[in-house]
Write an enzyme that holds these catalytic residues in place. Structure first.
Site, PDB file in Angstrom:
ATOM      1  N   GLY A 282      79.179  31.872 -16.015  1.00  0.00           N
ATOM      2  CA  GLY A 282      79.884  30.838 -15.280  1.00  0.00           C
ATOM      3  C   GLY A 282      79.871  30.987 -13.777  1.00  0.00           C
ATOM      4  CB  SER A 283      78.639  33.100 -11.333  1.00  0.00           C
ATOM      5  OG  SER A 283      78.452  33.205  -9.935  1.00  0.00           O
ATOM      6  CB  SER A 284      76.773  28.257  -8.881  1.00  0.00           C
ATOM      7  OG  SER A 284      77.480  28.709  -7.739  1.00  0.00           O
TER       8      SER A 284
ATOM      9  CB  VAL B  25      91.652  35.011  -7.467  1.00  0.00           C
ATOM     10  CG1 VAL B  25      90.631  35.570  -6.500  1.00  0.00           C
ATOM     11  CG2 VAL B  25      91.729  33.489  -7.354  1.00  0.00           C
TER      12      VAL B  25
ATOM     13  CG  HIS C  83      86.271  37.233  -4.287  1.00  0.00           C
ATOM     14  ND1 HIS C  83      85.528  36.262  -4.926  1.00  0.00           N
ATOM     15  CD2 HIS C  83      85.398  37.893  -3.479  1.00  0.00           C
ATOM     16  CE1 HIS C  83      84.266  36.339  -4.525  1.00  0.00           C
ATOM     17  NE2 HIS C  83      84.166  37.315  -3.656  1.00  0.00           N
TER      18      HIS C  83
END
Length: 282
Positions: A224-226, A110, A126
């Site tokens: 970069g995202s789990s 965001v 988001h």
């Protein structure tokens, strides 16, 4: 079969460049892409356990005290988020888009840093912290304008606290006490950041647009995202169901590793800069 390149980053970067170089790449980015810009991560190496319960939509609209606490914390956190600048990873993604290799970017972040780096087709899953929406008249205004109004309403108020990934700060009850909240200048309604809170649903047209970007891609690149929550993992599941190759660059394991064609455990900025340099040299 997934190709893991945790122990061979150079080979992994070459393989990633080969995949991206074919074009038609959809990007799904998460908090890990922005850590090099000074924004905390959730679960990666710079992550930290939450010290305050995340704000829910129901609590926000149902309690004036909850809104006071949120806006006080967010007012402090915005000083860091608002001053953040794109890092090498954001700039590399924007460069790949300019070269016609990236066809769309779905971001769970965001912070607006993809756009600040020059990327054009960005869907903020988001929402964005740089905007504020009135819950009554739906007018949207800039966060910079709200920051100015809050400073005027609280000239003698000052606080500092640990910054959370969502852009708010951890403050005590004593720090929050006395903070004044402002309302919509157009209708007097409640103001809310233009982001999806816990308990809210992402607007269906936005989700559909994200699915369309993934479905129309030749490859999905996760950055970069789990992928530990459905919000991002559903797009990986969609790509896997369609037989679209999936590459994941993240520091640490992810919930999508089992579906990935290629996984690379490496710093985002250096890796993406290397990939871009390789492709520009061809």
């Amino acid at each position: 079969m997934t190709q893991s390149t945790t122990e061979a980053p150079l080979a992994g970067t070459a393989a990633l460049a080969d995949l991206v170089g074919r074009g038609g790449v959809a990007v799904l980015s998460g908090a890990g892409l922005s850590t090099e810009s000074g924004i905390p991560d959730y679960r990666g190496p710079t992550g930290r356990s939450r010290r305050a319960e995340p704000m829910t939509y129901q609590r926000f609209v149902g309690s004036a005290e909850a809104r006071r606490r949120y806006w006080a914390r967010s007012h402090v956190g915005w000083r860091q988020i608002g001053q953040a600048r794109p890092n090498a990873g954001h700039r590399a993604v924007a460069a790949l888009e300019r070269h016609g290799l990236v066809t769309g970017i779905v971001t769970q972040n965001v912070d607006g840093l993809h756009q600040a780096a020059g990327a054009r087709r960005v869907i903020e899953l988001h929402g964005g912290l740089d905007r504020v929406v009135c819950l009554s008249c739906r007018e949207r205004t800039s966060r910079a304008e709200l920051d100015r109004r809050l400073r005027e309403a609280n000239p003698d108020w000052a606080a500092t606290g640990l910054i959370n990934p969502d852009g708010d700060a951890v403050l005590t009850d004593e720090q929050v006490a006395g903070f004044r909240v402002v309302d919509c200048t157009a209708c007097g309604g409640l103001l809310k950041p233009d982001v999806v809170f816990f308990g809210e649903n992402v607007p269906r047209p936005r989700v559909d647009e994200c699915f369309a970007i993934v479905a129309g891609a030749h490859a999905l690149l996760v950055l970069g995202s789990s992928l530990m929550v459905k919000s991002g993992l559903r797009f990986v599941a969609k790509a896997a169901a369609l037989g679209i190759p999936i590459a994941i660059v993240n520091q640490g394991p992810t919930g999508g590793d089992a579906d990935a064609t290629l996984t690379l455990d490496a710093p985002l900025g250096a890796t993406l800069t290397d990939v871009t340099a390789r492709l520009e040299a061809r």
